[in-house]
Design a protein around this motif. Structure first.
Motif, PDB file in Angstrom:
ATOM      1  N   ASP A 123       0.880  -1.163   0.000  1.00  0.00           N
ATOM      2  CA  ASP A 123       0.000   0.000   0.000  1.00  0.00           C
ATOM      3  C   ASP A 123       0.920   1.216   0.000  1.00  0.00           C
ATOM      4  N   HIS A 124       0.950   1.936  -1.134  1.00  0.00           N
ATOM      5  CA  HIS A 124       1.851   3.092  -1.245  1.00  0.00           C
ATOM      6  C   HIS A 124       1.507   4.190  -0.242  1.00  0.00           C
ATOM      7  N   ALA A 125       0.234   4.438  -0.022  1.00  0.00           N
ATOM      8  CA  ALA A 125      -0.169   5.509   0.899  1.00  0.00           C
ATOM      9  C   ALA A 125       0.318   5.235   2.320  1.00  0.00           C
ATOM     10  N   ALA A 126       0.188   4.005   2.758  1.00  0.00           N
ATOM     11  CA  ALA A 126       0.625   3.630   4.115  1.00  0.00           C
ATOM     12  C   ALA A 126       2.104   3.264   4.159  1.00  0.00           C
ATOM     13  N   GLN A 127       2.722   3.129   3.009  1.00  0.00           N
ATOM     14  CA  GLN A 127       4.118   2.709   2.890  1.00  0.00           C
ATOM     15  C   GLN A 127       4.362   1.384   3.608  1.00  0.00           C
ATOM     16  N   GLU A 128       3.481   0.419   3.345  1.00  0.00           N
ATOM     17  CA  GLU A 128       3.608  -0.925   3.897  1.00  0.00           C
ATOM     18  C   GLU A 128       3.766  -1.908   2.749  1.00  0.00           C
ATOM     19  N   TYR A 129       4.715  -2.828   2.902  1.00  0.00           N
ATOM     20  CA  TYR A 129       4.999  -3.791   1.856  1.00  0.00           C
ATOM     21  C   TYR A 129       5.276  -5.154   2.479  1.00  0.00           C
ATOM     22  N   ILE A 130       4.855  -6.208   1.780  1.00  0.00           N
ATOM     23  CA  ILE A 130       5.144  -7.574   2.193  1.00  0.00           C
ATOM     24  C   ILE A 130       5.717  -8.293   0.988  1.00  0.00           C
ATOM     25  N   TYR A 131       6.861  -8.971   1.202  1.00  0.00           N
ATOM     26  CA  TYR A 131       7.490  -9.693   0.097  1.00  0.00           C
ATOM     27  C   TYR A 131       8.392 -10.794   0.634  1.00  0.00           C
ATOM     28  N   LEU A 132       8.746 -11.705  -0.267  1.00  0.00           N
ATOM     29  CA  LEU A 132       9.666 -12.794   0.050  1.00  0.00           C
ATOM     30  C   LEU A 132      11.042 -12.399  -0.475  1.00  0.00           C
ATOM     31  N   PRO A 133      12.033 -12.281   0.406  1.00  0.00           N
ATOM     32  CA  PRO A 133      13.362 -11.895  -0.061  1.00  0.00           C
ATOM     33  C   PRO A 133      14.010 -13.029  -0.868  1.00  0.00           C
ATOM     34  N   PRO A 134      14.938 -12.700  -1.756  1.00  0.00           N
ATOM     35  CA  PRO A 134      15.559 -13.699  -2.623  1.00  0.00           C
ATOM     36  C   PRO A 134      16.206 -14.864  -1.875  1.00  0.00           C
ATOM     37  N   GLY A 135      16.767 -14.624  -0.726  1.00  0.00           N
ATOM     38  CA  GLY A 135      17.435 -15.679   0.043  1.00  0.00           C
ATOM     39  C   GLY A 135      16.487 -16.734   0.589  1.00  0.00           C
ATOM     40  N   GLU A 136      15.199 -16.478   0.540  1.00  0.00           N
ATOM     41  CA  GLU A 136      14.213 -17.412   1.078  1.00  0.00           C
ATOM     42  C   GLU A 136      13.560 -18.280  -0.001  1.00  0.00           C
ATOM     43  N   VAL A 137      13.937 -18.075  -1.243  1.00  0.00           N
ATOM     44  CA  VAL A 137      13.359 -18.849  -2.347  1.00  0.00           C
ATOM     45  C   VAL A 137      13.784 -20.309  -2.218  1.00  0.00           C
ATOM     46  N   GLY A 138      12.793 -21.189  -2.256  1.00  0.00           N
ATOM     47  CA  GLY A 138      13.070 -22.619  -2.221  1.00  0.00           C
ATOM     48  C   GLY A 138      13.256 -23.231  -0.842  1.00  0.00           C
ATOM     49  N   VAL A 139      13.222 -22.431   0.211  1.00  0.00           N
ATOM     50  CA  VAL A 139      13.348 -22.978   1.563  1.00  0.00           C
ATOM     51  C   VAL A 139      12.034 -23.633   1.977  1.00  0.00           C
ATOM     52  N   GLU A 140      12.134 -24.610   2.850  1.00  0.00           N
ATOM     53  CA  GLU A 140      10.949 -25.346   3.268  1.00  0.00           C
ATOM     54  C   GLU A 140       9.928 -24.454   3.969  1.00  0.00           C
ATOM     55  N   GLU A 141      10.383 -23.621   4.883  1.00  0.00           N
ATOM     56  CA  GLU A 141       9.501 -22.686   5.588  1.00  0.00           C
ATOM     57  C   GLU A 141      10.027 -21.268   5.397  1.00  0.00           C
ATOM     58  N   PRO A 142       9.664 -20.624   4.292  1.00  0.00           N
ATOM     59  CA  PRO A 142      10.218 -19.297   3.995  1.00  0.00           C
ATOM     60  C   PRO A 142       9.733 -18.211   4.956  1.00  0.00           C
ATOM     61  N   VAL A 143      10.582 -17.228   5.144  1.00  0.00           N
ATOM     62  CA  VAL A 143      10.274 -16.074   5.986  1.00  0.00           C
ATOM     63  C   VAL A 143      10.111 -14.866   5.071  1.00  0.00           C
ATOM     64  N   CYS A 144       9.017 -14.157   5.226  1.00  0.00           N
ATOM     65  CA  CYS A 144       8.742 -12.954   4.434  1.00  0.00           C
ATOM     66  C   CYS A 144       9.151 -11.711   5.216  1.00  0.00           C
ATOM     67  N   ILE A 145       9.158 -10.589   4.538  1.00  0.00           N
ATOM     68  CA  ILE A 145       9.477  -9.302   5.154  1.00  0.00           C
ATOM     69  C   ILE A 145       8.216  -8.445   5.174  1.00  0.00           C
ATOM     70  N   LEU A 146       7.917  -7.881   6.340  1.00  0.00           N
ATOM     71  CA  LEU A 146       6.877  -6.860   6.475  1.00  0.00           C
ATOM     72  C   LEU A 146       7.626  -5.552   6.667  1.00  0.00           C
ATOM     73  N   GLU A 147       7.525  -4.680   5.692  1.00  0.00           N
ATOM     74  CA  GLU A 147       8.248  -3.412   5.709  1.00  0.00           C
ATOM     75  C   GLU A 147       7.252  -2.277   5.886  1.00  0.00           C
ATOM     76  N   SER A 148       7.526  -1.410   6.852  1.00  0.00           N
ATOM     77  CA  SER A 148       6.694  -0.228   7.069  1.00  0.00           C
ATOM     78  C   SER A 148       7.607   0.985   7.146  1.00  0.00           C
ATOM     79  N   ARG A 149       7.023   2.134   7.402  1.00  0.00           N
ATOM     80  CA  ARG A 149       7.828   3.363   7.500  1.00  0.00           C
ATOM     81  C   ARG A 149       8.903   3.247   8.576  1.00  0.00           C
ATOM     82  N   GLU A 150       8.540   2.638   9.697  1.00  0.00           N
ATOM     83  CA  GLU A 150       9.427   2.602  10.853  1.00  0.00           C
ATOM     84  C   GLU A 150      10.448   1.469  10.834  1.00  0.00           C
ATOM     85  N   LYS A 151      10.078   0.295  10.273  1.00  0.00           N
ATOM     86  CA  LYS A 151      10.969  -0.864  10.422  1.00  0.00           C
ATOM     87  C   LYS A 151      10.665  -1.949   9.404  1.00  0.00           C
ATOM     88  N   LYS A 152      11.555  -2.935   9.408  1.00  0.00           N
ATOM     89  CA  LYS A 152      11.358  -4.175   8.664  1.00  0.00           C
ATOM     90  C   LYS A 152      11.288  -5.291   9.699  1.00  0.00           C
TER      91      LYS A 152
END
Length: 76
Positions: free
Chosen positions: A17-46
């Motif tokens: 959401d560009h207005a809230a500056q919140e993003y969720i994505y899977l970082p490249p290092g987590e591709v193919g892992v059994e239990e991948p960890v995603c990133i929740l990025e906001s204005r204040e932190k990741k």
């Protein structure tokens, strides 16, 4: 868990959401892992979150596929 959203995250699609500056994505290092960890990025932190939690947040926050200001439309 919504398998379509999980599949999109695993394919590198960035949700956000560009207005809230919140993003969720899977970082490249987590591709193919059994239990991948995603990133929740906001204005204040990741923050690391599980794939299951990422899928729930995408639905709850109504996030859509977006172009990240730094990474573009895909995280890898």
């Amino acid at each position: 868990m919504d398998s379509v959203t999980a599949g999109h995250l695993k394919a590198g699609i960035i949700f956000g959401d560009h207005a809230a500056q919140e993003y969720i994505y899977l970082p490249p290092g987590e591709v193919g892992v059994e239990e991948p960890v995603c990133i929740l990025e906001s204005r204040e932190k990741k923050q690391d979150i599980s794939l299951e939690e990422a899928v729930l947040l995408v639905a709850r926050l109504g996030l859509k596929p977006v172009r990240h200001p730094r990474w573009g439309s895909r995280s890898y």
